[in-house]
Each structure stands twice: as C-alpha cells, then as structure tokens.
Design an enzyme around this catalytic site. Sequence first.
Site, short mmCIF file in Angstrom:
data_model
loop_
_atom_site.label_atom_id
_atom_site.label_comp_id
_atom_site.label_asym_id
_atom_site.label_seq_id
_atom_site.Cartn_x
_atom_site.Cartn_y
_atom_site.Cartn_z
CG HIS A 93 -2.00 0.99 1.17
ND1 HIS A 93 -1.78 2.32 1.46
CD2 HIS A 93 -3.30 0.89 0.81
CE1 HIS A 93 -2.93 2.98 1.29
NE2 HIS A 93 -3.85 2.13 0.89
CD GLU A 165 -5.48 1.70 -2.79
OE1 GLU A 165 -6.59 1.42 -2.38
OE2 GLU A 165 -4.59 2.17 -2.07
P1 13P Z 1 -9.84 5.98 0.30
O1 13P Z 1 -10.97 5.10 -0.19
O2 13P Z 1 -10.12 6.60 1.64
O3 13P Z 1 -9.42 6.95 -0.73
O4 13P Z 1 -8.59 5.02 0.55
C1 13P Z 1 -8.16 4.23 -0.48
C2 13P Z 1 -7.17 3.29 0.05
O5 13P Z 1 -6.07 3.65 0.35
C3 13P Z 1 -7.60 1.88 0.22
O6 13P Z 1 -6.52 1.04 0.42
#
Ligand code: 13P
Length: 256
Positions: A93, A165
């Site tokens: 992450h 992401e």
């Molecule tokens: P948000 O949905 O709060 O933008 O976070 C995304 C995230 O980092 C999920 O791992």
Amino acid sequence: MKTYIVGNWKLNFTVGEASIYLHKLLRKMSNYRDVEVAVAPSTIALQPLSLQVDRHKMKLCAQNAFYRDYGAFTGETSFNQLRGVADYAIIGHSERRYIFGEDDKMIAKKVAAAVRNRISPILCIGETESERAFGETADVIQDQLVSGLMDIAEDDIEKVIVAYEPVWAISSVKAAKLATPDEIAEVVRMIRQILVETYGAEKGEKVPILFGGSVNSSNAGAYLTVPGVNGLLVGGASLILSEFTGIIEVAKRVRS
Ligand code: 13P
C-alpha cells in the site's frame, strides 16, 4: 471472475468497535456467489474477528505483516502467524511505501511470504501525482508490478490480486482528485498487458485487478463498470456501515 469488495480500515477502530461493526455488517449480508467481500482490520483485531466472522459471507484481510516467519524481529507479526486467520493481505500500500519506507524488494518478499502461508496477497501499485505529471505512470506501474511479483513462482500468480491505487486519488491525501474512468481503464489495460506478457494469457487474464481511491457508494457503480476493473479497495467509506453495504449492493447489481 468474482467481483471483489475489500474494505481497508487502516488505523481505525478499537478491537471492540471492529467487532461491533463486523457484527452489524454480517447481519446485513447474505452469501453472494459472485461478490467476494473482505475487511482489513488492524492486526490486533484479526484474531478475535476470525472467530466471529462467517466465512461463507465474507473474508478477513491483513493490512500488513512481516516476511520472515519467526525470529529476532521485535514488534513484527508474521504471515506465518496469520495463516488461517487472514484470507487476504494488502501488500505494498502507498502508505507502507511512503510513510514506512517499504521498497519493492521488501514488498516482493512479503508477497512471497503471504503466498507461502496460504494468504492471497493484494499487491497495491500506483503512481504519485508528480509521477503522473512527469509522464512516468507506465514506468512506475511496470516497475512496481514486476518487482512486486519477483519472488513468487509462476504458478503462484493465480493466488495474487493486484490493486491499482493512484496515490493522488486516495481520500486522505491532500487535495485528492477523483480518478476518471478513462484514466483507470488506461492503467488497468497496462497492468493486464504486463500480466499476460509475463505469465501467458491463460494465467495473466485470471488475476483480479481492483481499483482504489476515494471510492464511495455513489461512484462505485461507475468504477465497477470501468473495462477491466474486477473490484474495489475501499478506504474511508468502508468505515461507514451504510456506505460499505451500499457499495456491496452496487457490486451485486452490476454483476446481476
Ligand atoms: P480511500 O478510499 O479513503 O481513498 O482510501 C483508499 C485506500 O487507500 C484503500 O486502500
């Protein structure tokens, strides 16, 4: 392929709060064949929640663990210790990469440790705002994906999930922007292409690719219908029961 809805609770909820939330969530859920739901509580809550969860309805996901199984690593929890407790683990992450300094080498070892311990890794990759501005998105995606998967055997790719992401779309990032379906589709296409080139069409096509970044119950439908997106990794909205169940409902609708 199933649709995956994974709630990343990050550093939120005490064990008691997590347990109450899970209780309420389980009550609202039935068993969906095509939608796999998981939540990722803090490590301390994983074990008690594993005794509470109904695995026919949903699964548990770790947010992090260390790649060595045991030894002199003060403060760490291993994938070995999470075996049978967590079904999935978020690895790589951006908060681990940029706040805790995890590099691709460490992430690759964690992906391998998860697989070794029968936990499916959810490998997160994504460019920062400045990397995108400098036109480096494709390179970053290629580097993070290929090096993150470096330490697993080719056949083990079938246990892996990839999550795209974009760091600039995460709700907690200052001045976060919403990613557009076109922006997501383009990167998801790149990810699929790399997987197919590396592992062949049969295996490469089967790896689920999730999207994460400011997902909520209002935009989940738009994100789930982006070509190539097989699910969502939800941060902030997963902490609100009505939002998270709303997203699960959207996923069911999109699949039916
Ligand atoms: P948000 O949905 O709060 O933008 O976070 C995304 C995230 O980092 C999920 O791992």
